[in-house]
Design a protein around this motif. Structure first.
Motif, short mmCIF file in Angstrom:
data_model
loop_
_atom_site.label_atom_id
_atom_site.label_comp_id
_atom_site.label_asym_id
_atom_site.label_seq_id
_atom_site.Cartn_x
_atom_site.Cartn_y
_atom_site.Cartn_z
N GLU A 113 0.81 -1.21 0.00
CA GLU A 113 0.00 0.00 0.00
C GLU A 113 0.85 1.27 0.00
O GLU A 113 0.52 2.25 -0.68
CB GLU A 113 -0.93 -0.01 1.20
CG GLU A 113 -1.86 1.19 1.24
CD GLU A 113 -2.85 1.13 2.38
OE1 GLU A 113 -2.85 2.06 3.21
OE2 GLU A 113 -3.62 0.14 2.43
N HIS A 144 -9.04 -0.42 -2.73
CA HIS A 144 -9.78 -0.14 -1.50
C HIS A 144 -10.83 -1.22 -1.24
O HIS A 144 -11.07 -1.61 -0.09
CB HIS A 144 -10.44 1.24 -1.59
CG HIS A 144 -11.40 1.52 -0.48
ND1 HIS A 144 -12.78 1.41 -0.64
CD2 HIS A 144 -11.21 1.89 0.80
CE1 HIS A 144 -13.37 1.70 0.50
NE2 HIS A 144 -12.46 2.01 1.38
N THR A 147 -9.21 -4.15 0.55
CA THR A 147 -8.65 -3.99 1.90
C THR A 147 -9.45 -3.10 2.83
O THR A 147 -9.20 -3.10 4.03
CB THR A 147 -7.24 -3.38 1.79
OG1 THR A 147 -7.34 -2.05 1.24
CG2 THR A 147 -6.34 -4.23 0.90
N SER A 149 -9.04 0.01 2.98
CA SER A 149 -8.04 0.92 3.51
C SER A 149 -8.50 2.37 3.34
O SER A 149 -8.78 2.81 2.21
CB SER A 149 -6.72 0.71 2.78
OG SER A 149 -5.86 1.82 2.97
N LEU A 152 -6.25 4.62 0.91
CA LEU A 152 -6.49 4.43 -0.52
C LEU A 152 -7.71 5.22 -0.97
O LEU A 152 -7.70 5.85 -2.04
CB LEU A 152 -6.67 2.94 -0.83
CG LEU A 152 -5.44 2.06 -0.68
CD1 LEU A 152 -5.82 0.58 -0.83
CD2 LEU A 152 -4.36 2.43 -1.71
#
Length: 393
Positions: A113, A144, A147, A149, A152
């Motif tokens: 990442e 994204h 994950t 995240s 992101l």
């Protein structure tokens, strides 16, 4: 699974494996390419559009379907070659570093990442789907999804806000200056449609209405230049407007964008525009010379496959199969070279102009529900896959 189409994909994959040049666990290919106004020959770069990561993606998907070890091993070596060339300039999906990371995430099911975020730095000189922020949004949302995240998604929002800041706002709607042209482009690869698609996907994931409104303004820009006589949208790259029917410029890519936009918004006008574009694609595809994904028959047929999935209408799938059958009869069964996307050149091995893309089209047609398109990341961005799905008003 259609075995005839899968067989073509396998034969193309076997040729790519045969022609690969190995060195210390990595591989590359040589190919014709355009050097100014002349055809030259040299090693491929790493990018998704015309480099080793795009070929790796095709071979990996072929390996998943066939379980053939040679396809998997070659895909992994091609990806290593691409990653060894990082970092590359640009954040785009097809020509930049983020597209390579997308291929890596598909093949390895993992990514770094921190490196992705460094590659994702926005650049106001790179805005479109091929080279810049629109493509970056597509990749960042895809990653994204894998994950969840927050960094992101925040990076995707930064690209979206850059697109809003850089928009040319006029009485005709919003557009973007992406490449030299007589005026800002319509279309998917470098024009308003590709940017609008990315902004709509960003709106769908974040709920931020500013991105939806910007996308609608981009559609208004293109609507103002629609030519009823051509049943198409103009390409402003030349001194005079032309009306191509390709994924990159013209009705095919615009139709693809409108299908997805209708899925997300439920706007009947966008569905009507999609249907006009699809009819134009079907009407003109027989006259196209080559089989590339970017700007000829395989790409147009892939758009028709997408239409059959979104609209649930088998007629569009049958139209794609007719194109595929002609390719089988004219080229594969006669064992003559496939016409690729670089005029006056030999076959090329790459994804968007050459054999890997033709192979990917036949692989996708063999099992459309399993093999996603490489012409956008629909079904791979966020949670909403093909089919009518949930429509947010």
């Amino acid at each position: 699974m259609n075995p005839a189409y899968l067989e073509i994909a396998e034969r193309i994959g076997a040729r790519l494996c045969r022609d690969a040049i190995w060195y210390q666990g990595r591989i590359n290919w040589t190919s014709d390419f355009l050097d100014g106004e002349t055809i030259a020959h040299g090693a491929l770069g790493p990018e998704l559009y015309s480099g080793t990561s795009g070929i790796a993606l095709f071979l990996w998907r072929l390996a998943e379907v066939t379980s053939e070890r040679i396809f998997r091993v070659t895909a992994e070596a091609a990806l290593r070659q691409a990653l060894d060339r990082m970092p590359v300039s640009g954040c785009g999906l097809y020509s930049g570093g983020l597209g390579i990371f997308y291929a890596a995430a598909e093949i390895r099911q993992e990514f770094d990442e921190d490196i992705v975020l460094r590659q994702a730095e926005p650049n106001p000189m790179q805005l479109d789907l091929i080279d810049g922020s629109a493509g970056a949004i597509a990749v960042l949302l895809n990653l994204h999804t894998r994950t969840r995240s927050a960094p992101l998604l925040e990076a995707a929002v930064r690209h979206g806000d850059l697109l809003l800041r850089e928009a040319s706002r006029s009485e005709d709607g919003w557009s973007w200056k992406t490449i030299p042209a007589s005026q800002n482009l319509t279309g998917f690869s470098h024009g308003a449609s590709g940017i609008a698609w990315a902004l709509l996907e960003l709106h769908r994931v974040t709920g931020e209405h500013r991105f939806r409104e910007a996308a609608l303004e981009a559609f208004r820009y293109e609507r103002n230049y629609f030519n009823p006589a051509e049943q198409n949208w103009p390409d402003f790259r030349g001194e005079q407007a032309s009306y191509p029917v390709f994924w990159c410029h013209g009705a095919a890519g615009i139709g693809l964008c409108r299908l997805r936009a209708w899925q997300i918004t439920g706007d009947a006008d966008l569905l009507a525009e999609a249907q006009v574009a699809l009819q134009t694609v079907e009407r003109h595809s027989a006259a196209l010379a080559n089989f590339s994904l970017c700007h000829r028959r395989a790409g147009n047929a892939d758009v028709l496959i997408c239409a059959s999935q979104v609209l649930g209408e088998e007629s569009w799938l049958h139209a794609a199969e007719a194109i595929a059958q002609e390719g089988l009869e004219r080229f594969e069964r006669r064992r003559v070279p496939w016409p690729c996307g670089l005029p006056d050149a030999n076959e090329t091995p790459d994804l968007m102009l050459g054999l890997a893309g033709i192979g990917h089209f036949y692989l996708r047609l063999a099992d459309p529900a399993r093999i996603p398109s490489v012409l956008h990341l629909v079904g791979q961005v966020g949670d909403l896959s093909y089919g009518e799905g949930e429509i947010s008003k």
